[in-house]
Design an enzyme around this catalytic site. Structure first.
Site, short mmCIF file in Angstrom:
data_model
loop_
_atom_site.label_atom_id
_atom_site.label_comp_id
_atom_site.label_asym_id
_atom_site.label_seq_id
_atom_site.Cartn_x
_atom_site.Cartn_y
_atom_site.Cartn_z
N HIS A 127 51.35 -0.84 55.11
CA HIS A 127 49.62 0.37 54.95
C HIS A 127 50.04 0.52 53.39
CE1 HIS A 127 47.59 3.35 56.27
NE2 HIS A 127 48.25 4.15 57.63
N CYS A 256 53.49 11.19 56.13
CA CYS A 256 52.08 10.80 56.37
C CYS A 256 51.60 10.52 57.61
CB CYS A 256 52.51 8.81 56.28
SG CYS A 256 53.17 8.01 57.57
#
Length: 297
Positions: A127, A256
């Site tokens: 990511h 996150c």
């Protein structure tokens, strides 16, 4: 930026990463008015998303361009037609592709056959866009990335693995605490070591957070792992970011999102003054705008 695509955080060099973060800061402050007028970003989503879709779509709008969302009901990657055919066709319509996928190999196939830049908006392996936002947030909070110590506590998942490589690239001191059976891949640790410095690896959260300026966690049960839920919750006993674990530190806390409150982090911690979770979420927008400017501008 020399990279034609952005599939992993180390597709950029250390200097290019520093330039990206500086550009993101300038765009956020309104000190750069670069526009992507009349440009279109095609967005492919196999996985649902809140932050990824909104931040990329808003970012393209703010830069004067346009984004097209294609979800799993709109396009079945590799089923209706070969993925390489989808990539070739899309490359003739749009100026760039952002893809949020399960299989990282699919992102690489898109990049191989599309004649436009491809951005990894998340795969099961990586990511990198989240890492850009994470490093931007730390840079803001501490006035730079030098002499900052970060502890990653929890699952050695795609977010953590990209972050570990990004920290090595940026020169951030990182400690990682995971249960042994959910550690980061050895190949990721080796990449970090080659790029800068491998993280210190622990199985004890208390050891990892000792001396940390930032403590970062993510969900223990990621999308697609629901059948492993009970097994994983048992394995992560003692890894929760709660008031007890953080009692002897004044470290800033990052996550996150989305957060499973009561599992990897408590409500009291994420809502506390030490949390910079919302700044981190906002910085997805600014970091990705910088990436779009570099790749499409």
């Amino acid at each position: 930026m020399n990279a034609e695509n952005f599939l992993d955080i180390d597709d950029v060099s250390a200097d290019e990463l520093d330039d990206l973060l500086a550009l993101a800061a300038d765009l956020k402050a309104g000190d750069n008015d670069t526009r992507l007028a009349d440009q279109t970003l095609g967005m492919l989503f196999e996985k649902p998303s809140t932050r990824t879709r909104i931040s990329f779509e808003t970012g393209m709008t703010q830069l004067g361009g346009h984004a097209i969302f294609m979800g799993p009901d709109d396009i079945q990657l590799g089923h209706g037609e070969p993925l390489k055919d989808t990539a070739r066709a899309m490359g003739r319509y749009v100026d760039g592709i952002m893809a949020r996928l399960f299989d990282h190999d699919d992102a690489e196939t898109l990049a191989e056959y599309a004649d436009v830049p491809v951005i990894n908006g998340l795969t099961d392996d990586a990511h990198p866009c989240q890492t850009l936002a994470d490093l931007l947030t730390i840079r803001e909070q501490f006035g730079g990335l030098d002499d900052v110590r970060v502890a990653w506590v929890g699952d050695g998942n795609n977010v953590g693995q990209s972050f570990a490589v990004g920290c090595a690239l940026a020169g951030v001191d990182l400690a990682v605490a995971t249960p042994p059976e959910y550690a980061m891949d050895d190949a990721v640790i080796d990449r970090a070591d080659e790029l800068g410095e491998a993280p210190e690896v622990y199985t004890d959260p208390d050891a990892a957070i000792d001396g940390a300026d930032v403590i970062y966690t993510d969900v223990w049960v990621s999308m697609g792992e629901e059948d492993e839920r009970e097994e994983k919750l048992a394995a992560f006993d003692g890894f929760q970011l709660n008031d007890e674990l953080l009692a002897d530190t004044e470290a800033t806390v990052m996550h996150c999102l989305p957060a499973h409150r009561g599992e990897e982090i408590t409500d009291s911690v994420i809502e506390s003054d030490r949390s910079i979770v919302w700044e981190q979420a906002e910085n997805r927008l600014h970091a990705q705008k910088a990436l779009l400017v570099e790749l499409l501008g």
